[in-house]
Every structure is written in C-alpha cells, then in structure tokens.
Design a protein around this motif. Structure first.
Motif, mmCIF file in Angstrom:
data_model
loop_
_atom_site.group_PDB
_atom_site.id
_atom_site.type_symbol
_atom_site.label_atom_id
_atom_site.label_comp_id
_atom_site.label_asym_id
_atom_site.label_seq_id
_atom_site.Cartn_x
_atom_site.Cartn_y
_atom_site.Cartn_z
ATOM 1 N N UNK A 173 -20.272 2.263 17.205
ATOM 2 C CA UNK A 173 -19.535 3.148 16.529
ATOM 3 C C UNK A 173 -18.107 2.557 15.731
ATOM 4 N N UNK A 174 -18.116 1.394 15.912
ATOM 5 C CA UNK A 174 -16.746 0.598 14.970
ATOM 6 C C UNK A 174 -16.815 1.012 13.881
ATOM 7 N N UNK A 175 -15.500 1.387 13.187
ATOM 8 C CA UNK A 175 -15.440 1.637 11.879
ATOM 9 C C UNK A 175 -14.618 0.678 11.022
ATOM 10 N N UNK A 176 -15.111 0.689 9.729
ATOM 11 C CA UNK A 176 -14.264 -0.485 8.946
ATOM 12 C C UNK A 176 -14.028 0.301 7.440
ATOM 13 N N UNK A 177 -12.830 -0.515 7.091
ATOM 14 C CA UNK A 177 -12.498 0.148 5.696
ATOM 15 C C UNK A 177 -12.905 -0.797 4.590
ATOM 16 N N UNK A 178 -13.609 -0.108 3.710
ATOM 17 C CA UNK A 178 -14.228 -0.701 2.700
ATOM 18 C C UNK A 178 -13.671 -0.163 1.357
ATOM 19 N N UNK A 179 -13.311 -0.993 0.476
ATOM 20 C CA UNK A 179 -12.428 -0.361 -0.635
ATOM 21 C C UNK A 179 -13.501 -0.714 -1.921
ATOM 22 N N UNK A 180 -13.829 0.291 -2.504
ATOM 23 C CA UNK A 180 -14.734 0.291 -3.821
ATOM 24 C C UNK A 180 -13.831 0.063 -4.907
ATOM 25 N N UNK A 181 -13.956 -0.876 -5.884
ATOM 26 C CA UNK A 181 -13.285 -0.853 -7.178
ATOM 27 C C UNK A 181 -14.300 -0.897 -8.209
ATOM 28 N N UNK A 182 -14.217 0.169 -9.282
ATOM 29 C CA UNK A 182 -15.362 0.166 -10.205
ATOM 30 C C UNK A 182 -14.606 0.241 -11.648
ATOM 31 N N UNK A 211 -13.464 -5.272 7.384
ATOM 32 C CA UNK A 211 -12.718 -4.790 6.173
ATOM 33 C C UNK A 211 -13.010 -5.487 5.303
ATOM 34 N N UNK A 212 -13.412 -4.756 3.833
ATOM 35 C CA UNK A 212 -13.736 -5.713 2.568
ATOM 36 C C UNK A 212 -13.669 -4.909 1.336
ATOM 37 N N UNK A 213 -13.543 -5.916 0.328
ATOM 38 C CA UNK A 213 -13.296 -5.009 -0.916
ATOM 39 C C UNK A 213 -14.552 -5.275 -1.838
ATOM 40 N N UNK A 214 -14.973 -4.450 -2.584
ATOM 41 C CA UNK A 214 -16.168 -4.596 -3.327
ATOM 42 C C UNK A 214 -15.797 -4.227 -5.075
ATOM 43 N N UNK A 215 -16.440 -5.030 -5.715
ATOM 44 C CA UNK A 215 -16.073 -4.931 -7.227
ATOM 45 C C UNK A 215 -17.327 -4.346 -7.985
ATOM 46 N N UNK A 216 -17.562 -3.544 -8.585
ATOM 47 C CA UNK A 216 -18.824 -3.157 -9.173
ATOM 48 C C UNK A 216 -18.334 -2.834 -10.815
ATOM 49 N N UNK A 217 -19.695 -2.602 -11.589
ATOM 50 C CA UNK A 217 -19.290 -2.278 -13.007
ATOM 51 C C UNK A 217 -20.458 -1.172 -13.392
ATOM 52 N N UNK A 218 -20.130 -0.416 -14.336
ATOM 53 C CA UNK A 218 -21.077 0.493 -14.680
ATOM 54 C C UNK A 218 -21.204 0.320 -16.306
ATOM 55 N N UNK A 219 -22.534 0.187 -16.500
ATOM 56 C CA UNK A 219 -22.894 -0.200 -18.143
ATOM 57 C C UNK A 219 -23.522 1.043 -18.600
ATOM 58 N N UNK A 220 -24.031 2.117 -18.110
ATOM 59 C CA UNK A 220 -24.826 3.028 -18.610
ATOM 60 C C UNK A 220 -25.052 4.311 -17.647
ATOM 61 N N UNK A 221 -25.031 5.565 -18.280
ATOM 62 C CA UNK A 221 -25.339 6.914 -17.283
ATOM 63 C C UNK A 221 -26.715 7.231 -17.981
ATOM 64 N N UNK A 222 -27.365 7.901 -16.982
ATOM 65 C CA UNK A 222 -28.747 8.107 -17.085
ATOM 66 C C UNK A 222 -28.582 9.489 -18.130
#
Length: 786
Positions: free
Chosen positions: A18-27, A107-118
C-alpha cells in the motif's frame, strides 16, 4: 516464535503493497495543432476515458504540460488522451502507441512526447504540409498522409494514398538530383531518407507497382551500405526479396535471403547477444529463402529452412510471424505427397494465429490453401467452398489487403485458375470459363512483358552498378601502378637526357655513354612489354568474368543444396544417436534426392563450359567430298535415339525427302554433322514440349529434305512444335540466347551451327509461325568438281 515472525512478515508485506509514491509526468506536445486540455489515464485510474478533471494536465510552458500523481508501488501503465478514446495519442505515422509502462518503486519524474492524435491524424499533417518549406520536409508529411490512407482502416482511400505517394515520389526524385540530397547524407540523415523511401516502396508494392518499388529499394541499398547500422541494409534487402517474390523471380529472392543471412552472421560474430531484432530479421531471411525454395519446387530444402524459421520465432513475438510461418509450412506440406492432413493442420493453426490480430487476409490465404488440400484429396465440394470464400474476401477487401502492404490481385491470380479447374470438374463450364478469363486478365496486368522487362532491367542495372564499383577499385589500383610506371618512364627519359647532355659535352666518354643509352632503351622495351601484358590480362579478366557469369546460376544451386545437405546430415546424426532409424532413413532419402539435384546442376555447369569451349575452338578438320544425304540421315537418327535414351516416353514421326541423285559437297563432315545435330535436337525438344502440354490428337513430327538448286544444296528442317515468337527470331543465333526453360539449354547450339554454316560459305535462316512450328533453311555451295 516462528508464528510471530510469520505474522510480522505478512504485516510488512501488506504495508509495502500500500506504499504510495509521487510520480510527476511532464509532457511535450509536438503536433502542428495545439491544444489546452490533455488528460492522462491508465491502470491507476482504471483506464478512465472521460474528461476527468482530476487527471487534467496543467500548462507549464509553451506546449508543455505537467501533472503529479500519488500512485502505489509496482507496475503502472498509462496513456494520454484529450478526453476520450476517440482522441487518444498516436505515433507520427498513425500506428498505436503501446501502453507506456513503468515500475514505480520510489518518487520519480517522467518525460513524454505527443506526436499525433487519433482524431487529427490527417488534419494535423495537412497543417504541417502548409507550413513545410523544404522539399525533404514535405516528403515526410506526404508519406505520412499516404500511409494513413493506405494502411489504417479508419482512413481507407486507396486513390488518395496513391496520389500522395506519387506526389512524394516525384519530390523525392527531384531531391535525389539536387544538392539537398547530398546535404542530407552529410548531416547523417540517410536513415531518415531510407525510412521515407522504404515507406514509399511499400505503398507502391501494395498497389502492384513492383518496378518502382524495386528502383527505390536499390537506391536505399546503395545508401544503407554507407551507414554503420547493418540492420538498415538487411531491412532493405528483405524488401527487395519481397519485390522479386511478387514478380516470381524466385532465384533472385533466394539470393537476397542468403545475403541477409550473411550480413546477420557478421553481426553475430561482433555481438554476443544481438537481441530480438536480430532474431526477427533471421526469421525474415529464412522465410524468404524457404518461400523461394517452395516456388522453385525444391520442397525438401524449403521444409528444412521453414522448420528453422518456424521454431526460431521467440515466445515474446506477436502472432504475425507465427501466422505467416504456419501458412508457409502448410503450403510446403500441401506439395508433398501423403502430407495433406499435416498441411490442413497448419492451415488451421495459421487461421488461429491470424484471428488473434484480425489479419483476415491471412485467414483468406489459409482458406485458399485449404481449398487446394481438399482438391488434392478429391473432396471437390469442400474445395469449392473454401476457394469461393477466399475469392470473395480478396475481391471485396482490396483496401484491407493493401493495409498489410500486399495486393489482392496477386491472390486472385492464384485462386482463379483453381476455381476454373474445380468448376470444370463439377461440369459448370460457364463459371470455369469466367474464372479462366479472370486469371488471364489479372496475370497480364501484373506480369505483362513490359513490366517483366522493366523489372529485369532494374536488376541488370543494379548488377552493372556493383560491377562498376568493383571495376573502379580495380581501375584505381591499375592507375596507381601505371603512375608508378610513368614515373619510372619519365625518370628513364631524364636519364637519357642527362646521358645525351654528357655525350654532347664530353665526347671522350662516348663509349661509356652509349652503354648507358642501351641500358635505358632496354628498360623502355621492358616497360612497354609489361604494359602490353597488362592489356592482355585485362582482356583475359573480361573473358573470365563472362564465363563466371554463365556458370554462376548452376553453381548457386550446388552451393545451396550442399548447405541443406549439411544441415540434413546433422539432423540424421541426431536421429541415429537417439535410435530413431526410421526418421534417419527418411532424412537419408532427402539427402539422396538433393545429391541428385547437385549432380544435375553440376552436369549443367559442365555442359555450359564444354559448349563454350566447343564454340570458341577453331576446327582443324579437312574438307572432303561428302554425301550430304547420308550424313544428314546419320545425324538425324543419332539425335532421335539420343533423346530416346534420355526419355523412354519420347517419340516422334520422322519424314524425309532426299534429292534422288547423290549429292556430294566439299565440307568438313564432323562440323556440318555437329551443326545439323544441334538443329535436330532443338526440333525434337520443341515437339516434345508441345506433346507434354496435353494437346489432344497431336502427333509430334519432324520433316527433313534436301534439294539441289543451281550451284547450291538446300536443306530444310521443319517441326510442328509451338514455334518461335516473332520478337525472338532475330536473337536465336546469338550466343547464350535460349528459349528453353532454365537448366535445359546453354544457348550455344544454334550459335555454333550458324558459325559452322557461315565458315563453309553457306547461309542459314529460320521461318516460324506461332503455335504451328518452325523451319530452318540451310544453303551450302555445290560444285560439280566436288
């Protein structure tokens, strides 16, 4: 105490789960059309597909968004949407984005990229197209638009796909002629260019334009060979092999499959664990080779390679290679006598795998194979059911088939002759004629003479390009040697000048100077002789290259079957060690058949070499008065009985009409006999081929006559075979040109006959009518003194 420790471990495990972690998403949104509302969904939200404000990303900069979530430890999957699954993220060219997967342990930081939408795949590309200024950027966008129209069900429009693909191709051809093309290479953008051209080639292939597809891929191969990534070259070679397979040039398809394996072997030597891509490329190479062996009717070789291919698919792979592999295994077993039920099992397995990924064209292909199996075992009603089912799919789902990079017509061309035969068996002649006409129409459209000639020309040009590269290297080496010789020559001339000056100024040293001049002259003569010898060696090299080219084809077969035998021997040893003598005997039978094929192609190479030696040998025979009637009759019988010895089923009617009076002409009997024998053999071969085609009430006939006309003797050799096409009449006396199937003629017989007749002061010509037969007319000089 132990119970307490056990209970404590359970509590710790429960708390950790049940441990919770903070995840920051950067898009970062890198689409042409900008948006404000972007949401995240995944396993943490039970894949909520609504516009839930809890999962709305906040703008943190120009086209930059962010959100921080508190999530439990463990695996987590997620994707980005604009509120529903209808506007979920896509890859740039339109394929699905695989669920993004992370393992949350802190705890972690994730970086993602969007190139197109359906929902904006095409509108966003049109936006980019309006903004693009460079042709290279426009090509990239145009290929993406064409890809969406051709390969994605929600946007199927084949005419639009073809339009945008052709527009991109026209721009690409312009770029290839401009300085921008070279700048792409210098800037390291060759892989991107290869990718664009490969997509274009795939589109052209799916529309049945195999020649343009092959031309682009040859350009790609040239580019890929300049890059450090060996997989680029392997990918291109796979596409070239597919183009050759589609055009039924199976020997070249086999060649490029073998080249792929050679390149993969180089990678394996350099990397201990090449990875999944290596495994899948090896699968592709073996699939290409097994398919080529199958179409070349080398069934044992095809099965040996296909087993490696099918067993080599990793468990982590998607069902696609398993479905295609099972289809090929089924096709191979369907060609083997007594293995029809095994084939049927593999067809059903292929349908199962294909159904998992909605590859309905593969299911239709399996239905086509199932129809063939039922036809082989005489169950015509079941065969007709599956054949019609397959035909209906390919006729009504052309765009769906194109979405897999294939062309429906290639399948319809295979099914329609089967349906025609089945309807004939069930006495439904109207339907039989209908599908027979359809087969002729489609085959003419796909494989007409113009397309085949274009395709062969591309292969010929590619071979010449590679030869030119090799010749350039040789020429550079020769230039270096020549420069060294020239330097030596200049040095020698300078020495002569110095000696001459010394002689002019010092008359007393005349004798010594003369000796120096003689030495210098000797050096010049030696250098000249060396240059002449270099020219002779260059000519010899050209001749050797010509001979090597002619015998390469049978030698390729010998090498390939030798490799297969090596693998079969390994399998036989394994079976013997395990005590499975029955399987070992079966493998031994396969070995025996392969050895017979090696022997056959070895003899074919031997006949080519002997034929060339015979063709180039100057006769030293002496002319003598010879009864031409008797000589011709002897060689006519010799040809007939020679063919009867090879094939007991061969027979033909021989009609002769000789000049009543004895005709003696001054010739070399052995040479004239050799020329007549070659023509007789060709005539017997022509009538035998027509007989084997199954024409009713056909009587193979060869007619031979001699007649004295003025100061010449006329010999006529006629047959009622299929004749020679009009467009080939001018070529039949050329060396190495033959109308016989591969492996049954060297193309030197008529060329040799032509040279012999001309050397005797005579003349030879041929007249032919398509489907009616051919007649060779020979005139030899005749004198009363002979």
């Amino acid at each position: 105490m132990q119970k307490f420790v056990w209970m404590l471990s359970l509590v710790v495990a429960a708390n950790s789960s049940f441990a919770q972690h903070s995840v920051k998403f950067i898009l970062a949104e890198k689409t042409c059309i900008a948006h404000d509302s972007i949401f995240i969904t995944g396993t943490f939200s039970n894949w909520d597909s609504t516009s839930n404000q809890k999962y709305l990303l906040k703008r943190v900069g120009d086209r930059q968004f962010s959100i921080t979530l508190s999530v439990p430890a463990g695996p987590l999957k997620y994707k980005f949407t604009r509120g529903t699954w209808l506007n979920v993220e896509k890859r740039y060219f339109g394929s699905e984005v695989v669920d993004r997967l992370i393992d949350v342990s802190n705890d972690m930081v994730l970086k993602d990229t969007i190139l197109a939408w359906r929902d904006e795949l095409l509108s966003d590309k049109w936006c980019w197209l309006e903004k693009a200024t460079a042709d290279t950027d426009k090509i990239n966008v145009l290929v993406s638009i064409a890809t969406n129209y051709a390969f994605f069900p929600e946007n199927y429009r084949s005419d639009s796909a073809l339009y945008y693909a052709q527009t991109a191709l026209a721009l690409q051809q312009g770029v290839m002629k401009s300085p921008a093309y070279k700048s792409w290479i210098k800037e390291g953008l060759a892989p991107q260019l290869i990718h664009i051209q490969e997509l274009l080639a795939t589109l052209l292939h799916s529309f049945g334009n195999y020649s343009k597809s092959l031309a682009l891929r040859f350009e790609n191969l040239n580019l890929a060979e300049t890059q450090d990534d060996p997989f680029l070259k392997i990918d291109v070679m796979r596409g070239i092999g597919d183009d050759y397979t589609a055009m039924r040039d199976y020997e070249n398809a086999l060649h490029y499959g073998s080249l792929m394996l050679t390149s993969l072997a180089d990678i394996a030597r350099q990397e201990k664990d090449p990875g999944l891509r290596f495994t899948m490329e090896k699968w592709s190479a073996n699939y290409l080779r097994a398919s080529a062996y199958y179409y070349l009717d080398s069934i044992d070789a095809a099965l040996s390679v296909a087993k490696k291919m099918f067993l080599g698919v990793p468990s982590s792979a998607d069902p696609y290679p398993l479905a295609r592999g099972a289809l090929l295994m089924a096709d191979i077993f369907a060609k083997k006598k007594g293995d029809q039920m095994t084939a049927l099992q593999y067809y059903r397995l292929a349908s199962t795998y294909a159904g998992r990924m909605a590859a309905y064209q593969m299911i239709a292909k399996a239905d086509m194979g199932t129809a063939q199996v039922f036809k082989n075992i005489g169950r015509f009603d079941s065969s007709l059911y599956y054949a019609r089912k397959s035909m209906v799919f390919f006729q009504t789902n052309t765009e769906s088939v194109q979405a897999w990079g294939e062309n429906s017509d290639t399948y319809i061309a295979e099914i329609s002759p089967m349906l025609a035969a089945l309807y004939k068996e069930t006495n439904q002649l109207d339907s039989a004629y209908k599908y027979l006409d359809l087969s002729v129409e489609i085959k003419d459209r796909l494989y007409n003479e113009t397309k085949i000639r274009q395709f062969q020309m591309l292969g010929f040009n590619e071979e010449n390009r590679r030869k030119e590269l090799a010749n350039e290297k040789i020429a550079a080496a020769e230039d270096f040697k020549t420069n060294i010789k020239l330097i030596g020559l200049v040095a020698s001339l300078l020495s002569i000048a110095v000696v001459a000056f010394i002689l002019y100024r010092n008359n007393k040293q005349k004798q010594q100077a003369n000796k120096v001049l003689e030495d210098a002259l000797s050096n010049l003569q030696t250098t000249q002789a060396q240059l002449i010898q270099s020219e002779k060696m260059a000519s010899l090299g050209e001749l050797t290259a010509g001979i090597a080219h002619e015998i390469q084809n049978p030698l390729n077969f010998v090498n390939n079957f030798s490799e297969v035998n090596k693998e079969l021997i390994g399998e036989m040893k394994a079976e013997l060690f395990s005590g499975n003598t029955g399987a070992a005997v079966a493998i031994a039978n396969d070995l025996e058949q392969n050895l017979e094929k090696i022997n056959h192609h070895g003899k074919r190479a031997d006949s080519i070499v002997k034929g060339m030696l015979q063709h180039s040998r100057a006769s030293k025979g002496i002319k003598e008065p010879t009864d031409i009637n008797k000589l011709a009759d002897e060689y006519l019988r010799l040809a007939f009985h020679g063919l009867r010895a090879k094939d007991k089923s061969f027979n033909a009617t021989i009609k002769t009409s000789f000049e009543p009076s004895e005709i003696k002409i001054n010739v070399i009997p052995q040479d004239i006999g050799r020329a007549l024998l070659n023509i007789f053999n060709n005539a017997f071969f022509a009538v035998d081929e027509k007989k084997k085609s199954g024409i009713e009430n056909y009587n193979p006939t060869l007619s031979f006559s001699t007649k004295k006309i003025g100061d010449t003797v006329e010999l006529r050799i006629a047959d009622n075979g299929n004749g020679i096409p009009t467009q080939l009449l001018d070529k039949i006396f050329q060396p190495f040109f033959t109308t016989k199937p591969t492996g049954q003629g060297t193309g030197l017989g008529l060329s040799l006959a032509y040279d012999i007749i001309k050397a005797h002061g005579g003349d030879i010509k041929v007249e032919s009518k398509d489907r009616e037969g051919s007649e060779f007319i020979i005139h030899l000089p005749f004198t009363s003194e002979a």
